[in-house]
Every structure is written in structure tokens, then in C-alpha cells.
Write an enzyme that holds these catalytic residues in place. Structure first.
Site, mmCIF file in Angstrom:
data_model
loop_
_atom_site.group_PDB
_atom_site.id
_atom_site.type_symbol
_atom_site.label_atom_id
_atom_site.label_comp_id
_atom_site.label_asym_id
_atom_site.label_seq_id
_atom_site.Cartn_x
_atom_site.Cartn_y
_atom_site.Cartn_z
ATOM 1 C CG ASP A 89 0.503 -1.587 7.604
ATOM 2 O OD1 ASP A 89 1.370 -2.438 7.858
ATOM 3 O OD2 ASP A 89 0.690 -0.358 7.700
ATOM 4 C CG ASP A 128 5.092 2.661 7.366
ATOM 5 O OD1 ASP A 128 4.224 3.175 6.633
ATOM 6 O OD2 ASP A 128 4.827 1.779 8.208
ATOM 7 C CG HIS A 184 -0.290 0.048 2.532
ATOM 8 N ND1 HIS A 184 0.456 -0.996 3.042
ATOM 9 C CD2 HIS A 184 -0.244 1.030 3.480
ATOM 10 C CE1 HIS A 184 0.906 -0.678 4.234
ATOM 11 N NE2 HIS A 184 0.511 0.542 4.527
ATOM 12 C CG HIS A 193 4.313 -3.162 10.534
ATOM 13 N ND1 HIS A 193 3.421 -2.470 11.317
ATOM 14 C CD2 HIS A 193 4.581 -2.365 9.473
ATOM 15 C CE1 HIS A 193 3.151 -1.303 10.758
ATOM 16 N NE2 HIS A 193 3.844 -1.212 9.631
#
Length: 312
Positions: A209, A71, A67, A267
Site C-alpha cells: 500500500d 489485511d 504496515h 492487492h
């Protein structure tokens, strides 16, 4: 720390959440797969991490971005410049959701590198979308549930059939008839499974994410090696849901129920120590009755894709 070796392995270049720490660089994961390499979600500082890890940029054929949050992709310009230094004029494809195409194009332009970059956008659908062929294995993507359109990636090797010479001889099948039996599944009363062993191909999955949703389990189903984010601990599950992330316990539970063999957690939010998240994930695996091995990644870890299994 090296957990294994071989031609198929994951090199962990960075493991931080949104903010890097003294111990954890921004995201970055390189998958070595049969002589080629795929770079996933290169965040800021990944060019230097590649040097520390001994990663060769000429072998990187494509970059996969989940995405458009920085980061997960701000390292693209540095990586492109490294590639231009190592092999000027080379070609590279950057994959990402259609929503991220303009952003990824901009990062490639900022690099001003002598690399012929193609940015390929893929729709974020609730079904598998073909992405690319990677050394004979199928790379696909499907939509996850984050605050912006996000993709999970899955790399699937085709299954293989291995014949038994003794069984073929006993059945009197030789020469071209072997290929005919493989194509048709049965020949003169002899079934393919009577004289061969079916070996499933290896599967790698990559999920960053996302909130917990059915798509997570579908992307990682049956994976030999799966990389999942674990931004939050279970005590902060409401915060995880609000910000579009998984907890370590959720990652462990979904991996166990999906039959993942080795789970790499990453993450990691700066508010936690990795040991806490590892304990939560392992407890969730045990509660689900799974056999998934859980590894909380540290920068520069190398994790081998587990060896192929037999029939399946």
C-alpha cells in the site's frame, strides 16, 4: 498456475485488497529463497492458504509486514500457531515499521503459540535501511507513502565473478594469483574483466500500500521479480491518491521505467476484474518503452524468479 520452478520463487497465498472475495483471500506472499522462506504481509486466512499451497512452515525464518493495517497482518496469530504445531519452541523474527511494533507484539501475544517471537521495528526513512541477511542476500527496507508508516522491501543477492579457465591459462595466472587478481582487479597487466564474467545477483522487491512516489521506483529498480499493489484502475486515480494506493497503470509505468523484468500485480479491489488491471498495466509498460512482463496474480499462483542474467 505455475509460471516456473526452482529454488527461488514466489508463492501467492492471497491477492485481495482490504476485503476478501469469493476468488481472492486476504494478502499473503511467501518467497522461497535458497532453502529458506520469507512470509510477507500475512492477512486473515493465510494458515489455510498455506495448506492449499503446500507451504511448509518450518522453512519460514521471518515474517515481513509492510504496515499495521489488519489485511496485511491479521494472519500472524494463525501462522504462529501452525509453526508451533510443526516445530514447537522454534525462533521467528517479525519485521515491520517501528509504528507497527506494538500491534505486531499484540498479535503474537494473542496467538499464545509455543514460538519464540522477536518483533523488530525499522525506521521508515527515505533511504535504504538494513533489515536482515537472508541466505547471504541483503534484505533492506525504505519508507513508502501510505496513510500510516509503511515500508517497501528489497532483497539483493551479491554479484558473482566467474573465471574463464582458458583465459586464465592464456594469461599464465594460476593458484593463489587467481585470488589476488580478484581482490586487486589487476595483476601483471591482466585485468579482472579480461579473464572473467561479472554476473549480477538477483533482486526481489515487494511494494504494497502506497501512493505513487519516487521511493516506489527506487525499491523496485532493476528487480528480476517485483510485487506491486494495483488496488485501483486509472479511472479512479483520484480515489487511489486519497486512499494511499497505486493504480495498475502507475504500477506498470514505474516498473517499466525502473527496469523490472517480471511484475506481479496484486492487492486487487473487489470492484475490478483482474483482466482490466492487467490491460492497463501492460499498456503503461508499452507506452514507457519497457520490456517488463506483467502478471496479474491469482491465489495459489507460483511465480519463479527469472534466471540470472550475465554481465551487469
Amino acid at each position: 498456475m505455475t509460471l516456473g520452478s526452482g529454488p527461488r520463487e514466489l508463492v501467492v497465498l492471497g491477492t485481495a485488497g482490504a476485503v476478501p472475495t469469493r476468488e481472492r483471500n486476504h494478502n499473503g506472499y511467501l518467497l522461497r529463497w535458497d532453502g529458506t522462506s520469507v512470509l510477507f504481509d500475512p492477512g486473515e486466512g493465510i494458515q489455510r492458504q498455506m495448506l492449499h499451497a503446500g507451504v511448509s512452515s518450518p522453512r519460514i525464518e521471518r515474517i515481513c509486514v509492510t504496515h499495521r493495517h489488519n489485511d496485511h497482518c491479521l494472519g500472524v496469530p494463525g501462522v504462529l500457531n501452525r509453526m508451533a504445531q510443526d516445530r514447537p519452541g522454534r525462533e521467528l523474527t517479525i519485521h515491520g515499521p517501528q509504528d507497527a511494533v506494538e500491534h505486531l507484539h499484540g498479535l503474537a501475544v494473542v496467538a499464545q503459540a509455543n514460538v519464540r517471537v522477536r518483533v523488530q521495528g525499522h525506521p521508515a526513512l527515505q533511504e535504504e535501511v538494513p533489515v536482515a541477511d537472508v541466505a547471504g542476500s541483503a534484505l533492506t527496507a525504505r519508507a513508502l507513502d501510505h496513510r500510516v508508516p509503511a515500508l517497501g522491501y528489497r532483497l539483493t543477492e551479491p554479484g558473482h565473478v566467474t573465471f574463464s579457465r582458458e583465459a586464465l591459462a592464456a594469461a599464465g595466472i594460476t593458484g593463489p594469483d587467481v585470488g589476488r587478481l580478484q581482490r586487486e582487479g589487476e595483476l601483471r597487466g591482466v585485468r579482472l574483466e579480461d579473464v572473467s564474467t561479472r554476473r549480477r545477483g538477483q533482486v526481489f522487491a515487494f511494494v504494497m500500500d502506497t501512493r505513487l512516489c519516487p521511493a516506489v521506483g527506487e525499491v523496485v529498480a532493476g528487480a528480476d521479480l517485483a510485487v506491486l499493489e494495483c488496488t485501483f484502475a486509472e479511472r479512479d486515480v483520484d480515489l487511489a491518491r486519497a486512499r494511499g494506493h497505486l493504480t495498475a497503470a502507475q504500477a506498470g509505468d514505474v516498473a517499466a521505467r525502473a527496469g523490472v523484468r517480471t511484475l506481479v500485480l496484486t492487492h486487487v479491489s473487489a470492484r475490478y476484474r483482474g483482466e482490466e488491471l492487467g490491460r492497463e498495466a501492460r499498456a503503461a509498460v508499452a507506452a514507457a518503452g519497457g520490456r517488463t512482463t506483467v502478471h496479474v496474480a491469482q491465489d495459489l499462483d507460483v511465480v519463479a524468479v527469472p534466471p540470472r542474467r550475465g554481465r551487469g
